[in-house]
Design a protein around this motif. Sequence first.
Motif, PDB file in Angstrom:
ATOM      1  N   PRO A 160       0.814  -1.223   0.000  1.00 51.89           N
ATOM      2  CA  PRO A 160       0.000   0.000   0.000  1.00 51.89           C
ATOM      3  C   PRO A 160       0.848   1.273   0.000  1.00 51.89           C
ATOM      4  N   ARG A 161       1.944   1.278   0.737  1.00 47.97           N
ATOM      5  CA  ARG A 161       2.786   2.466   0.770  1.00 47.97           C
ATOM      6  C   ARG A 161       3.496   2.664  -0.573  1.00 47.97           C
ATOM      7  N   GLU A 162       3.927   1.578  -1.189  1.00 49.23           N
ATOM      8  CA  GLU A 162       4.568   1.690  -2.502  1.00 49.23           C
ATOM      9  C   GLU A 162       3.591   2.206  -3.552  1.00 49.23           C
ATOM     10  N   LEU A 163       2.345   1.748  -3.496  1.00 49.54           N
ATOM     11  CA  LEU A 163       1.322   2.259  -4.406  1.00 49.54           C
ATOM     12  C   LEU A 163       1.099   3.748  -4.177  1.00 49.54           C
ATOM     13  N   GLU A 164       1.140   4.150  -2.927  1.00 48.98           N
ATOM     14  CA  GLU A 164       0.964   5.563  -2.584  1.00 48.98           C
ATOM     15  C   GLU A 164       2.104   6.402  -3.159  1.00 48.98           C
ATOM     16  N   ILE A 184       8.114  11.245   5.807  1.00 46.03           N
ATOM     17  CA  ILE A 184       9.207  10.280   5.880  1.00 46.03           C
ATOM     18  C   ILE A 184      10.458  10.948   5.321  1.00 46.03           C
ATOM     19  N   SER A 185      11.597  10.308   5.446  1.00 52.26           N
ATOM     20  CA  SER A 185      12.839  10.906   4.963  1.00 52.26           C
ATOM     21  C   SER A 185      12.976  10.720   3.451  1.00 52.26           C
ATOM     22  N   GLN A 186      13.809  11.568   2.828  1.00 53.93           N
ATOM     23  CA  GLN A 186      14.052  11.431   1.406  1.00 53.93           C
ATOM     24  C   GLN A 186      14.755  10.113   1.088  1.00 53.93           C
ATOM     25  N   GLU A 187      15.602   9.643   1.992  1.00 56.23           N
ATOM     26  CA  GLU A 187      16.271   8.364   1.782  1.00 56.23           C
ATOM     27  C   GLU A 187      15.257   7.229   1.742  1.00 56.23           C
ATOM     28  N   THR A 188      14.236   7.321   2.572  1.00 55.17           N
ATOM     29  CA  THR A 188      13.179   6.302   2.565  1.00 55.17           C
ATOM     30  C   THR A 188      12.404   6.356   1.257  1.00 55.17           C
ATOM     31  N   VAL A 189      12.156   7.569   0.778  1.00 54.23           N
ATOM     32  CA  VAL A 189      11.470   7.721  -0.508  1.00 54.23           C
ATOM     33  C   VAL A 189      12.286   7.074  -1.606  1.00 54.23           C
ATOM     34  N   ARG A 195      12.411   0.164  -5.067  1.00 52.39           N
ATOM     35  CA  ARG A 195      11.625  -1.072  -4.974  1.00 52.39           C
ATOM     36  C   ARG A 195      10.537  -1.108  -6.045  1.00 52.39           C
ATOM     37  N   ILE A 196       9.894   0.032  -6.265  1.00 55.44           N
ATOM     38  CA  ILE A 196       8.829   0.109  -7.267  1.00 55.44           C
ATOM     39  C   ILE A 196       9.375  -0.209  -8.652  1.00 55.44           C
ATOM     40  N   LEU A 197      10.500   0.400  -8.993  1.00 55.15           N
ATOM     41  CA  LEU A 197      11.092   0.166 -10.305  1.00 55.15           C
ATOM     42  C   LEU A 197      11.494  -1.294 -10.474  1.00 55.15           C
ATOM     43  N   THR A 198      12.025  -1.883  -9.416  1.00 52.79           N
ATOM     44  CA  THR A 198      12.450  -3.284  -9.483  1.00 52.79           C
ATOM     45  C   THR A 198      11.256  -4.215  -9.637  1.00 52.79           C
ATOM     46  N   LYS A 199      10.224  -4.011  -8.834  1.00 49.82           N
ATOM     47  CA  LYS A 199       9.054  -4.884  -8.870  1.00 49.82           C
ATOM     48  C   LYS A 199       8.302  -4.799 -10.194  1.00 49.82           C
ATOM     49  N   LEU A 200       8.254  -3.611 -10.767  1.00 47.60           N
ATOM     50  CA  LEU A 200       7.515  -3.427 -12.009  1.00 47.60           C
ATOM     51  C   LEU A 200       8.394  -3.588 -13.242  1.00 47.60           C
ATOM     52  N   ASP A 201       9.682  -3.869 -13.008  1.00 51.68           N
ATOM     53  CA  ASP A 201      10.646  -4.029 -14.100  1.00 51.68           C
ATOM     54  C   ASP A 201      10.661  -2.795 -14.995  1.00 51.68           C
ATOM     55  N   LEU A 202      10.772  -1.628 -14.358  1.00 52.84           N
ATOM     56  CA  LEU A 202      10.801  -0.355 -15.066  1.00 52.84           C
ATOM     57  C   LEU A 202      12.203   0.219 -15.024  1.00 52.84           C
ATOM     58  N   ARG A 203      12.550   0.970 -16.064  1.00 56.48           N
ATOM     59  CA  ARG A 203      13.906   1.497 -16.184  1.00 56.48           C
ATOM     60  C   ARG A 203      14.137   2.707 -15.293  1.00 56.48           C
ATOM     61  N   ASP A 204      13.144   3.590 -15.203  1.00 57.84           N
ATOM     62  CA  ASP A 204      13.366   4.837 -14.492  1.00 57.84           C
ATOM     63  C   ASP A 204      12.035   5.468 -14.093  1.00 57.84           C
ATOM     64  N   ARG A 205      12.145   6.662 -13.526  1.00 56.88           N
ATOM     65  CA  ARG A 205      10.979   7.383 -13.020  1.00 56.88           C
ATOM     66  C   ARG A 205       9.998   7.742 -14.128  1.00 56.88           C
ATOM     67  N   VAL A 206      10.510   8.016 -15.317  1.00 53.88           N
ATOM     68  CA  VAL A 206       9.650   8.339 -16.450  1.00 53.88           C
ATOM     69  C   VAL A 206       8.722   7.172 -16.740  1.00 53.88           C
ATOM     70  N   GLN A 207       9.281   5.976 -16.825  1.00 56.03           N
ATOM     71  CA  GLN A 207       8.465   4.803 -17.101  1.00 56.03           C
ATOM     72  C   GLN A 207       7.475   4.538 -15.978  1.00 56.03           C
ATOM     73  N   ALA A 208       7.835   4.897 -14.746  1.00 53.10           N
ATOM     74  CA  ALA A 208       6.920   4.720 -13.623  1.00 53.10           C
ATOM     75  C   ALA A 208       5.678   5.598 -13.788  1.00 53.10           C
ATOM     76  N   VAL A 209       5.875   6.834 -14.246  1.00 49.97           N
ATOM     77  CA  VAL A 209       4.747   7.729 -14.491  1.00 49.97           C
ATOM     78  C   VAL A 209       3.834   7.163 -15.576  1.00 49.97           C
ATOM     79  N   VAL A 210       4.431   6.725 -16.669  1.00 49.24           N
ATOM     80  CA  VAL A 210       3.652   6.155 -17.765  1.00 49.24           C
ATOM     81  C   VAL A 210       2.881   4.939 -17.290  1.00 49.24           C
ATOM     82  N   TYR A 211       3.562   4.072 -16.538  1.00 52.86           N
ATOM     83  CA  TYR A 211       2.920   2.860 -16.052  1.00 52.86           C
ATOM     84  C   TYR A 211       1.718   3.193 -15.172  1.00 52.86           C
ATOM     85  N   ALA A 212       1.901   4.153 -14.280  1.00 53.32           N
ATOM     86  CA  ALA A 212       0.824   4.492 -13.351  1.00 53.32           C
ATOM     87  C   ALA A 212      -0.432   4.951 -14.088  1.00 53.32           C
TER      88      ALA A 212
END
Length: 219
Positions: A160-164, A184-189, A195-212
Amino acid sequence: MTTPIRVLVCDDQALIRTGFATIIDAQPDLEVVGECGDGRAAVDLAGRLRPDVVVMDVRMPVLDGIKATHLLAGAGVARPVKVLVVTTFNLDEYVYEALRAGASGFLLKDAPPAQLLDGIRTVASGAALLAPEVTRQLVGRYAARIRPAEGTRNDVGLTPRELEVLRLIANGLSNSEIAATLVISQETVKTYVSRILTKLDLRDRVQAVVYAYRAGLAT
């Protein structure tokens, strides 16, 4: 001395192309290895010159920047090249598609020279260039047209926190803004993002936005 970052500049407007090249070549850590005026030439030159970064316009003759980006950095490309898309914000409605095609980030053509240079360095380092303030405007502007992909699951094994965190990334928040929002701290972010990129097999933050957006996790 470190080897300069090799850059290929692709824009069909000679004045802009020359201006970019002049600004880039003036930097000791950057080197323009080629210039061209259409997407097909960009693909051909990139294959021969092997630049570290291609600065790519969107609207061009012969082959547009989106299709060229897909050929250079899309899924399944054997030797992908990092692509930094430059666009005129109020005209190009296809930046989202360029990001889906594999671009590592985008900038506006009227961005200050320092932002262009920093963008090239950022993309070359393997990070994504997705300015939060631009993301909020650009992705938000076309969000109504971005439908969840058929068969895309939104129960992807994220906590749930990763989805958030993923939703906040898609809404254009920076790590510091996410940290403040979730207290929370920036290091935690950064850990959550990794973790999100690894679990979704995404290359970077750009792909994370598209995926979402494609998964219907952001609106």
